[in-house]
Design an enzyme around this catalytic site. Structure first.
Site, PDB file in Angstrom:
ATOM      1  N   LYS A  72     -21.004  10.652  69.703  1.00  0.00           N
ATOM      2  CA  LYS A  72     -20.700   9.297  69.248  1.00  0.00           C
ATOM      3  C   LYS A  72     -19.665   9.374  68.127  1.00  0.00           C
ATOM      4  O   LYS A  72     -19.942   9.848  67.034  1.00  0.00           O
ATOM      5  CB  LYS A  72     -21.965   8.589  68.727  1.00  0.00           C
ATOM      6  CG  LYS A  72     -21.741   7.089  68.629  1.00  0.00           C
ATOM      7  CD  LYS A  72     -22.389   6.414  67.459  1.00  0.00           C
ATOM      8  CE  LYS A  72     -21.771   6.624  66.139  1.00  0.00           C
ATOM      9  NZ  LYS A  72     -20.515   5.899  65.863  1.00  0.00           N
ATOM     10  N   GLY A 129     -20.684  13.528  57.985  1.00  0.00           N
ATOM     11  CA  GLY A 129     -20.514  12.181  57.439  1.00  0.00           C
ATOM     12  C   GLY A 129     -21.058  12.110  56.028  1.00  0.00           C
ATOM     13  O   GLY A 129     -21.075  13.115  55.310  1.00  0.00           O
ATOM     14  N   GLU A 165     -25.722  10.071  52.477  1.00  0.00           N
ATOM     15  CA  GLU A 165     -26.741   9.033  52.691  1.00  0.00           C
ATOM     16  C   GLU A 165     -27.221   9.017  54.150  1.00  0.00           C
ATOM     17  O   GLU A 165     -28.424   9.076  54.427  1.00  0.00           O
ATOM     18  CB  GLU A 165     -26.104   7.686  52.317  1.00  0.00           C
ATOM     19  CG  GLU A 165     -27.006   6.500  52.413  1.00  0.00           C
ATOM     20  CD  GLU A 165     -26.196   5.193  52.433  1.00  0.00           C
ATOM     21  OE1 GLU A 165     -24.952   5.239  52.300  1.00  0.00           O
ATOM     22  OE2 GLU A 165     -26.833   4.139  52.605  1.00  0.00           O
ATOM     23  N   GLY A 170     -26.678  11.363  56.359  1.00  0.00           N
ATOM     24  CA  GLY A 170     -27.182  12.703  56.666  1.00  0.00           C
ATOM     25  C   GLY A 170     -28.649  12.858  56.289  1.00  0.00           C
ATOM     26  O   GLY A 170     -29.445  13.429  57.040  1.00  0.00           O
ATOM     27  N   GLU A 186     -23.179  18.337  57.842  1.00  0.00           N
ATOM     28  CA  GLU A 186     -22.025  18.637  56.999  1.00  0.00           C
ATOM     29  C   GLU A 186     -21.699  17.348  56.270  1.00  0.00           C
ATOM     30  O   GLU A 186     -21.225  16.391  56.886  1.00  0.00           O
ATOM     31  CB  GLU A 186     -20.879  19.130  57.900  1.00  0.00           C
ATOM     32  CG  GLU A 186     -19.852  19.913  57.133  1.00  0.00           C
ATOM     33  CD  GLU A 186     -18.749  19.015  56.675  1.00  0.00           C
ATOM     34  OE1 GLU A 186     -18.821  18.574  55.509  1.00  0.00           O
ATOM     35  OE2 GLU A 186     -17.839  18.742  57.454  1.00  0.00           O
ATOM     36  N   CYS A 245     -13.933  15.983  53.180  1.00  0.00           N
ATOM     37  CA  CYS A 245     -15.217  16.257  52.525  1.00  0.00           C
ATOM     38  C   CYS A 245     -15.111  17.337  51.465  1.00  0.00           C
ATOM     39  O   CYS A 245     -15.795  17.288  50.463  1.00  0.00           O
ATOM     40  CB  CYS A 245     -16.244  16.634  53.575  1.00  0.00           C
ATOM     41  SG  CYS A 245     -15.600  17.807  54.754  1.00  0.00           S
ATOM     42  N   GLU A 264     -18.678  11.143  45.141  1.00  0.00           N
ATOM     43  CA  GLU A 264     -17.573  11.328  46.082  1.00  0.00           C
ATOM     44  C   GLU A 264     -16.818  10.011  46.253  1.00  0.00           C
ATOM     45  O   GLU A 264     -17.413   8.991  46.578  1.00  0.00           O
ATOM     46  CB  GLU A 264     -18.129  11.784  47.434  1.00  0.00           C
ATOM     47  CG  GLU A 264     -17.048  12.045  48.453  1.00  0.00           C
ATOM     48  CD  GLU A 264     -17.605  12.639  49.741  1.00  0.00           C
ATOM     49  OE1 GLU A 264     -18.551  12.071  50.303  1.00  0.00           O
ATOM     50  OE2 GLU A 264     -17.082  13.687  50.176  1.00  0.00           O
TER      51      GLU A 264
HETATM   52  P1  NAP Z   1     -21.138   7.508  57.653  1.00  0.00           P
HETATM   53  O1  NAP Z   1     -21.748   6.164  57.572  1.00  0.00           O
HETATM   54  O2  NAP Z   1     -21.941   8.675  57.239  1.00  0.00           O
HETATM   55  O3  NAP Z   1     -20.603   7.683  59.153  1.00  0.00           O
HETATM   56  C1  NAP Z   1     -20.448   8.911  59.832  1.00  0.00           C
HETATM   57  C2  NAP Z   1     -20.863   8.756  61.282  1.00  0.00           C
HETATM   58  O4  NAP Z   1     -22.255   8.454  61.350  1.00  0.00           O
HETATM   59  C3  NAP Z   1     -20.164   7.621  62.009  1.00  0.00           C
HETATM   60  O5  NAP Z   1     -19.995   7.973  63.366  1.00  0.00           O
HETATM   61  C4  NAP Z   1     -21.168   6.489  61.880  1.00  0.00           C
HETATM   62  O6  NAP Z   1     -20.998   5.485  62.849  1.00  0.00           O
HETATM   63  C5  NAP Z   1     -22.455   7.244  62.091  1.00  0.00           C
HETATM   64  N1  NAP Z   1     -23.664   6.597  61.561  1.00  0.00           N
HETATM   65  C6  NAP Z   1     -23.764   5.675  60.580  1.00  0.00           C
HETATM   66  N2  NAP Z   1     -25.061   5.333  60.395  1.00  0.00           N
HETATM   67  C7  NAP Z   1     -25.789   6.058  61.282  1.00  0.00           C
HETATM   68  C8  NAP Z   1     -27.178   6.148  61.578  1.00  0.00           C
HETATM   69  N3  NAP Z   1     -28.093   5.439  60.922  1.00  0.00           N
HETATM   70  N4  NAP Z   1     -27.585   6.996  62.559  1.00  0.00           N
HETATM   71  C9  NAP Z   1     -26.676   7.741  63.239  1.00  0.00           C
HETATM   72  N5  NAP Z   1     -25.348   7.676  62.997  1.00  0.00           N
HETATM   73  C10 NAP Z   1     -24.903   6.856  62.027  1.00  0.00           C
HETATM   74  O7  NAP Z   1     -19.802   7.539  56.811  1.00  0.00           O
HETATM   75  P2  NAP Z   1     -18.834   6.287  56.524  1.00  0.00           P
HETATM   76  O8  NAP Z   1     -19.645   5.049  56.277  1.00  0.00           O
HETATM   77  O9  NAP Z   1     -17.824   6.271  57.564  1.00  0.00           O
HETATM   78  O10 NAP Z   1     -18.182   6.739  55.149  1.00  0.00           O
HETATM   79  C11 NAP Z   1     -18.902   6.530  53.948  1.00  0.00           C
HETATM   80  C12 NAP Z   1     -18.663   7.647  52.967  1.00  0.00           C
HETATM   81  O11 NAP Z   1     -19.105   8.879  53.534  1.00  0.00           O
HETATM   82  C13 NAP Z   1     -17.215   7.902  52.628  1.00  0.00           C
HETATM   83  O12 NAP Z   1     -16.768   7.068  51.618  1.00  0.00           O
HETATM   84  C14 NAP Z   1     -17.254   9.339  52.223  1.00  0.00           C
HETATM   85  O13 NAP Z   1     -17.646   9.446  50.877  1.00  0.00           O
HETATM   86  C15 NAP Z   1     -18.326   9.936  53.087  1.00  0.00           C
HETATM   87  N6  NAP Z   1     -17.770  10.638  54.281  1.00  0.00           N
HETATM   88  C16 NAP Z   1     -17.870  11.982  54.335  1.00  0.00           C
HETATM   89  C17 NAP Z   1     -17.318  12.647  55.420  1.00  0.00           C
HETATM   90  C18 NAP Z   1     -17.363  14.119  55.531  1.00  0.00           C
HETATM   91  O14 NAP Z   1     -16.486  14.693  56.179  1.00  0.00           O
HETATM   92  N7  NAP Z   1     -18.358  14.790  54.996  1.00  0.00           N
HETATM   93  C19 NAP Z   1     -16.681  11.956  56.422  1.00  0.00           C
HETATM   94  C20 NAP Z   1     -16.626  10.567  56.360  1.00  0.00           C
HETATM   95  C21 NAP Z   1     -17.186   9.936  55.281  1.00  0.00           C
HETATM   96  P3  NAP Z   1     -20.105   4.179  62.473  1.00  0.00           P
HETATM   97  O15 NAP Z   1     -18.707   4.649  62.338  1.00  0.00           O
HETATM   98  O16 NAP Z   1     -20.294   3.281  63.628  1.00  0.00           O
HETATM   99  O17 NAP Z   1     -20.678   3.660  61.189  1.00  0.00           O
END
Ligand code: NAP
Ligand code: MG
Length: 505
Positions: free
Chosen positions: A182, A235, A238, A240, A257, A291, A392
């Site tokens: 996904k 991602g 939170e 994770g 990760e 990240c 972050e």
């Molecule tokens: P995120 O919410 O953690 O999203 C990452 C992935 O998880 C997306 O595919 C998202 O889908 C999915 N997801 C969200 N909620 C989920 C759930 N309850 N169960 C399963 N999958 C779920 O990250 P974001 O909201 O895009 O970004 C928020 C913050 O995360 C950023 O500001 C940054 O600080 C951090 N981040 C870290 C990384 C990294 O490489 N470690 C990458 C991106 C973001 P949707 O896209 O449909 O929400």
């Protein structure tokens, strides 16, 4: 106006419409034009994809292939990824805001490298991971083998949509698993393109499926699906943490990760030109939306002004603009939501007393007004307790923390809930190695940053996650080890283990 591209889900080797008929728009972050539409996948779509993955797994059409057969197919896939380089790089840039120079030079080759690397391992693994046990005290034959887990789920974010996906599907497929992926809602397109390339390269129908849709519903359902045995997630910390809870309930294997706030430690013997470039690269690569970005910059107090002045001079020479222009060094922020997060943290930083040496604003002007552009921003005279230094941000924001002695710098670097990456800048290899030893992070770079390799383990200490991606460690994370033990005694009366409960005397 760009022609809007319509995509479908990729399930069981076929383009398939979503169950609900609803779609999600994908936009270009430079001008907010809608460039693609994908299905808003729901639980029924996930059920179909998981069922197809399970059926394919159980049929043995992929899992029972020899290691060499799978390696050959993954090598073909790597070659086909490279054949489609221009298209994949264009789509990745268009939909994620990544500069075209980077997606051409780094992202597409990195996907091919991930596939080639696991294929190479498949030739080595039978020797390393399938072994005989030593003779036992009764006649028996024991050996151990690696086996796939079954159906895996891969959930990826929007910052490097193809690379972070490849780091999951390459090892999963290499070990004989099926996978349902996904993508992030804002960057789903290139993973759908990769699905077709893998299928055309010989990965059987159902072994690789992509369902687009919201993480909070489709993603959340996928990770809880009882037929999913392994989750690979990149991602936010939170989400994770939430996935780790769900995985615990189902006793599922999981690799996480997550976020980071990586330190860059400049030693007092560092070359100023090198240090200033390294500290810029650490926080400006993909405009800081990485990240392991180096966003806590520790410098000897006496060197702060000189290095920051050099950094500012170099920023002024950078071209910030449309990501599809090969001349652009930096592109837009990926989404309005992420831009808001960055602006919120910059405000917090100002309120908490950090001084801005450069930037701090959304960019203005004709080429910027419709997009999500933010100035490279440098906070100076920070301390490690400030909110924008601890949390972050995921944007082009550097926080400079002056230090007085190296032990203090290392203590500050390690004073973080995260432990993903860290770098050291020095002309003295011995001192740099000593600092590398002291840092509590999954990766340490010396005189470089962001250098991730397909053959080197990547992952976090502390709240940056657990498990490792890439290379040998990833293959272990997508497989189980089984011990097969055969007694060579057919005479029950002589069987020692039976004696224990009186079955033999
Ligand atoms: P995120 O919410 O953690 O999203 C990452 C992935 O998880 C997306 O595919 C998202 O889908 C999915 N997801 C969200 N909620 C989920 C759930 N309850 N169960 C399963 N999958 C779920 O990250 P974001 O909201 O895009 O970004 C928020 C913050 O995360 C950023 O500001 C940054 O600080 C951090 N981040 C870290 C990384 C990294 O490489 N470690 C990458 C991106 C973001 P949707 O896209 O449909 O929400
Ligand atoms: Mg989110």
């Amino acid at each position: 106006m760009t022609q809007v591209m319509d995509y479908q889900l990729f399930i069981n080797g076929q383009w398939t419409p979503g169950d609900s008929g609803e779609t999600m728009d994908v936009i270009n972050a430079s001008n907010q034009e809608v460039v693609a539409r994908v299905p808003r996948g729901n639980q029924k779509d996930i059920d179909r994809a998981v069922a197809s993955a399970k059926e394919t797994f159980e049929s043995g059409v992929w899992a029972d292939k020899t290691y060499e057969e799978r390696a050959d197919i993954l090598r073909t896939a790597a070659a086909n990824v490279l054949k489609n380089k221009n298209k994949l790089a264009y789509l990745e840039s268009l939909t994620s805001g990544s500069t075209i120079r980077r997606t051409m030079a780094i992202d597409v080759p990195a996907v091919a490298d991930a596939l080639k690397n696991v294929a190479n391992w498949l030739y080595e693994l039978p020797m390393l991971e399938h072994g005989m046990c030593l003779p036992w005290y009764i006649p028996q034959h024991s050996y151990y083998i690696r086996e796939p887990i079954g159906v895996c789920a891969g959930i990826v974010p929007w910052n490097f949509p193809m690379i972070l996906a490849a780091w999951k599907f390459a090892p999963a497929l290499a070990m004989g698993n099926s996978i349902v992926m996904k993508p992030a809602s804002i960057t789903p397109v290139t993973l759908l393109e990769l699905a077709k390339i893998l299928y055309d390269s010989g990965v059987p129908a159902g072994a690789f499926n992509v369902v687009t849709g919201p993480g909070s519903s489709a993603g959340n359902y996928l990770v809880q699906h009882p037929d999913v045995g392994k989750i690979g997630f990149t991602g936010s910390t939170e989400v994770g943490r939430h996935i780790a809870h769900l995985a615990a309930d189902g006793i599922k294997r999981v690799t996480l990760e997550l976020g980071g706030k990586s330190p860059v430690i400049v030693l007092d013997d560092a070359d100023l030109d090198m240090a200033s470039s390294l500290c810029l690269h650490a926080f400006l690569y993909h405009s800081g939306q990485v990240c392991e970005s180096g966003t806590r910059m520790l410098v000897p107090r006496a060197m702060q002004d000189q290095i920051v002045d050099l950094m500012i001079e170099k920023i002024k020479g950078m071209k910030i603009g449309n990501q599809l222009d090969p001349a652009s060094d930096l592109g837009p922020i990926a989404s309005a939501e992420q831009l808001e997060t960055i602006m919120r943290y910059v405000d917090i930083g100002k309120k908490e007393g950090a001084q801005i040496a450069y930037g701090g604003n959304r960019m203005q002007g004709e080429q910027y007004d419709k997009g999500f552009f933010f100035e490279p921003t440098i906070f100076v005279n920070c301390n490690n307790q400030m909110t924008q230094v601890r949390e972050e941000i995921f944007g082009p924001v550097q926080c400079v923390i002056p230090y007085d002695d190296l032990d203090e710098a290392i203590a500050i670097a390690n004073d973080s809930p995260y432990g993903l990456g860290g770098s050291v800048c020095s002309t003295n290899a011995t001192r740099a190695q000593w600092v590398a030893k002291k840092l509590r992070t999954g990766t340490v770079w010396i005189n470089t940053h962001h250098m991730l390799r397909p053959d080197a383990p990547f992952g976090g200490y502390k709240e940056s996650g657990y498990g490792r991606e890439n290379g040998y460690y990833a293959l272990m994370a997508y497989s189980e080890v089984k011990h097969v033990c055969q007694s060579l005694t057919n005479d029950a009366s002589r069987y020692r283990y039976f004696r224990v409960i009186g079955l033999a005397r």
